[in-house]
Design a protein around this motif. Structure first.
Motif, mmCIF file in Angstrom:
data_model
loop_
_atom_site.group_PDB
_atom_site.id
_atom_site.type_symbol
_atom_site.label_atom_id
_atom_site.label_comp_id
_atom_site.label_asym_id
_atom_site.label_seq_id
_atom_site.Cartn_x
_atom_site.Cartn_y
_atom_site.Cartn_z
ATOM 1 N N CYS A 27 0.683 -1.356 0.018
ATOM 2 C CA CYS A 27 -0.020 0.080 0.088
ATOM 3 C C CYS A 27 0.738 1.278 -0.173
ATOM 4 C CB CYS A 27 -0.978 0.070 1.298
ATOM 5 S SG CYS A 27 -2.088 -1.400 1.316
ATOM 6 N N ALA A 28 2.099 1.037 -0.445
ATOM 7 C CA ALA A 28 3.083 2.103 -0.407
ATOM 8 C C ALA A 28 2.499 3.422 -1.107
ATOM 9 C CB ALA A 28 4.404 1.614 -0.910
ATOM 10 N N ASP A 29 1.857 3.271 -2.363
ATOM 11 C CA ASP A 29 1.345 4.150 -3.281
ATOM 12 C C ASP A 29 2.348 5.283 -3.699
ATOM 13 O OD1 ASP A 29 -0.674 5.305 -4.656
ATOM 14 O OD2 ASP A 29 -1.166 6.754 -3.091
ATOM 15 N N GLY A 30 3.496 4.417 -4.161
ATOM 16 C CA GLY A 30 4.544 5.336 -4.723
ATOM 17 C C GLY A 30 5.580 6.031 -3.760
ATOM 18 N N ARG A 31 5.251 5.854 -2.544
ATOM 19 C CA ARG A 31 6.232 6.203 -1.405
ATOM 20 C C ARG A 31 7.390 5.218 -1.366
ATOM 21 N NH1 ARG A 31 4.212 7.029 4.725
ATOM 22 N NH2 ARG A 31 2.826 8.083 3.627
ATOM 23 N N ARG A 32 8.624 5.826 -1.281
ATOM 24 C CA ARG A 32 10.068 4.924 -1.249
ATOM 25 C C ARG A 32 10.014 4.544 -0.033
ATOM 26 N NH1 ARG A 32 11.736 9.617 -3.527
ATOM 27 N NH2 ARG A 32 13.286 10.022 -1.669
ATOM 28 N N LEU A 33 9.972 3.401 0.574
ATOM 29 C CA LEU A 33 10.002 2.503 1.750
ATOM 30 C C LEU A 33 11.141 1.680 1.723
ATOM 31 C CD1 LEU A 33 6.407 1.382 2.448
ATOM 32 C CD2 LEU A 33 7.607 3.678 3.135
ATOM 33 N N ALA A 34 11.792 1.713 2.727
ATOM 34 C CA ALA A 34 13.226 0.988 2.914
ATOM 35 C C ALA A 34 12.808 -0.256 3.915
ATOM 36 C CB ALA A 34 14.235 1.193 2.993
ATOM 37 N N VAL A 35 13.232 -1.376 4.254
ATOM 38 C CA VAL A 35 12.788 -2.193 5.156
ATOM 39 C C VAL A 35 14.206 -2.899 5.801
ATOM 40 C CG1 VAL A 35 11.700 -4.387 6.015
ATOM 41 C CG2 VAL A 35 10.657 -2.768 4.293
ATOM 42 N N PRO A 217 -4.262 0.355 7.694
ATOM 43 C CA PRO A 217 -3.879 1.481 6.740
ATOM 44 C C PRO A 217 -2.723 2.042 6.841
ATOM 45 C CG PRO A 217 -6.294 1.461 7.484
ATOM 46 C CD PRO A 217 -5.230 0.380 8.296
ATOM 47 N N PRO A 218 -1.598 2.490 6.016
ATOM 48 C CA PRO A 218 -0.518 3.145 6.546
ATOM 49 C C PRO A 218 -0.650 4.539 7.160
ATOM 50 C CG PRO A 218 -0.474 2.447 4.122
ATOM 51 C CD PRO A 218 -1.849 2.083 4.520
ATOM 52 N N GLU A 219 -1.606 5.091 6.913
ATOM 53 C CA GLU A 219 -2.094 6.500 7.338
ATOM 54 C C GLU A 219 -2.358 6.569 9.012
ATOM 55 O OE1 GLU A 219 -5.996 5.159 5.186
ATOM 56 O OE2 GLU A 219 -3.746 5.151 4.962
ATOM 57 N N ILE A 220 -2.657 5.180 9.451
ATOM 58 C CA ILE A 220 -2.726 4.969 10.952
ATOM 59 C C ILE A 220 -1.467 4.707 11.423
ATOM 60 C CG2 ILE A 220 -3.685 3.271 12.473
ATOM 61 C CD1 ILE A 220 -6.174 3.078 10.936
ATOM 62 N N VAL A 221 -0.443 4.087 10.968
ATOM 63 C CA VAL A 221 0.700 3.501 11.587
ATOM 64 C C VAL A 221 1.864 4.345 11.197
ATOM 65 C CG1 VAL A 221 -0.220 1.276 12.013
ATOM 66 C CG2 VAL A 221 1.267 1.738 9.794
ATOM 67 N N LEU A 222 1.968 5.132 10.051
ATOM 68 C CA LEU A 222 2.892 5.799 9.557
ATOM 69 C C LEU A 222 2.611 7.450 9.772
ATOM 70 C CD1 LEU A 222 4.155 3.958 6.515
ATOM 71 C CD2 LEU A 222 4.765 3.664 8.595
ATOM 72 N N GLY A 223 3.655 8.240 10.227
ATOM 73 C CA GLY A 223 3.250 9.379 10.483
ATOM 74 C C GLY A 223 2.963 9.937 11.766
ATOM 75 N N LEU A 224 3.453 9.046 12.636
ATOM 76 C CA LEU A 224 3.022 9.480 14.127
ATOM 77 C C LEU A 224 3.897 10.557 14.829
ATOM 78 C CD1 LEU A 224 2.742 5.845 15.624
ATOM 79 C CD2 LEU A 224 1.006 7.117 14.657
ATOM 80 N N GLY A 225 5.008 10.633 14.167
ATOM 81 C CA GLY A 225 5.580 12.075 14.644
ATOM 82 C C GLY A 225 6.316 11.789 16.219
ATOM 83 N N ALA A 226 6.433 10.509 16.643
ATOM 84 C CA ALA A 226 6.712 10.399 18.035
ATOM 85 C C ALA A 226 8.106 11.040 18.635
ATOM 86 C CB ALA A 226 6.470 8.952 18.445
ATOM 87 N N ALA A 227 8.956 10.875 17.659
ATOM 88 C CA ALA A 227 10.331 11.257 17.974
ATOM 89 C C ALA A 227 10.712 10.443 19.331
ATOM 90 C CB ALA A 227 10.649 12.838 18.448
#
Length: 344
Positions: A27-35, A217-227
């Protein structure tokens, strides 16, 4: 300079971490992800499972494996150089997913992001703890959670006899988001109570969400900004007072049964062996003659799943290889003997 966000995905053996990563890649939708994927034991399986997902986002160079060494124990030697190589690419990833082994403690890994080499280049967007709902509902990680909590409150440095519960507790304590997975295997009434039990153990502000087959969904688990590297003091660990930790409570070894002619008989023998020897985890690939695709086998306790993922490659050696993980003291000879006989 923009800091590349990294998500640490932790959770016990077989909780569904790899399934979650596969779903995020799909579900990356074009986003460059590395694992970056880490495994406990000498046979790396999870990277192959990710590359076998047949999705165009699962590129070989974007999935890096750290095998035969717990990532939380080899931060300086293995993890730091790996992350620097990803960040030094001409076109670096937009987000890095770090899948730890099921036995890793997340806090030492998060601490590494505060090191000068990484601090200005990347940040921990969030720590995700994935839980096998059915296993926890069956009480596999604690004999008496309330008693353990009382004992730890009285003496935080106290060593307990249940290492599985200690790992589980540390993974919960470091989480920014907890994913209760495999909820389809838990009845509705038990699921409600289980959610309350887990929520009572979480730090203030940490949310619990439910999932099936690692689908989030990526929008739930990515972009938390927790630092997360900036608030380590709020992420208590039973191992904070120790200079180092090890995994002497666990062991793993590889079994190579050979060609498997009777798949059903082999799986039945595998289930019986897991039950008899109290094996925690089995995962690997099976060579089935007459089949163009390799068979993936994964077991968590007595629950066993299998499917055919990708065709065997041209020139690739077809062989059955399974990694067996359990508490120290497994009867390797007996387990290997039974499985190797079953393969024939």
């Amino acid at each position: 300079m923009r800091r590349v966000p990294a998500t640490v995905i932790t959770g016990f053996l077989g909780a569904g971490k790899t399934s979650l990563v596969r779903h995020l890649l799909a579900c990356a939708d074009g986003r460059r992800l590395a694992v970056v994927v880490n495994e406990f034991g000498e046979l790396g399986i999870d990277r192959e499972l990710l590359l076998g997902c047949a999705d165009r986002s699962c590129n070989d160079e974007d999935v890096v494996e750290l095998a035969n060494g717990c990532i939380c124990c080899t931060v300086a030697e293995d993890f730091l150089p790996t992350l620097e190589r990803l960040l030094d690419r001409a076109v670096p990833p937009e987000h890095i997913l770090i899948e730890t082994s099921g036995l890793a403690l997340p806090k030492p890994l998060v601490q590494a992001f505060a090191w000068p080499e990484l601090r200005t280049r990347t940040t921990v967007d969030g720590v995700l703890t994935v839980i096998d709902g059915a296993a926890v509902a069956a009480g596999r990680f604690a004999d008496d959670p309330e008693a353990v909590t009382r004992q730890r409150a009285a003496d935080p440095a106290l060593a307990h006899d249940n290492p599985l519960e200690e790992v589980f507790a540390d993974q919960l304590a470091c989480a920014d988001l907890v994913i209760l997975n495999k909820t389809d295997l838990v009845g509705a009434a038990r699921l409600t109570g289980l959610c309350r039990e887990i929520e009572a153990r979480l730090r203030p502000g940490v949310k619990l969400v439910t999932a099936r087959e690692g689908r989030m969904p990526p929008e739930i688990v990515l972009g938390l900004g927790a630092a997360a590297e900036d608030d380590l003091a709020d992420r208590p660990s039973l191992h904070d007072l120790a200079a180092e930790h090890d995994h002497d409570d666990f062991e793993s070894f590889v079994v190579t049964p050979g060609v498997v002619h009777d798949g059903e008989a082999f799986l039945a023998r595998l289930r019986a062996t897991i039950d008899l020897h109290d094996v925690l985890r089995v995962k690997g690939f099976v060579d089935r003659p007459g089949r163009d695709r390799r068979q993936v086998v994964q077991a968590v306790g007595g629950r066993l799943q299998h499917h055919f993922d990708r065709p065997w490659g041209v020139g690739e050696k077809r062989e059955t290889r399974l990694v067996v993980i359990g508490k120290k003291g497994l009867d390797r000879a007996a387990i290997s003997s039974v499985l190797e006989a079953a393969g024939g």
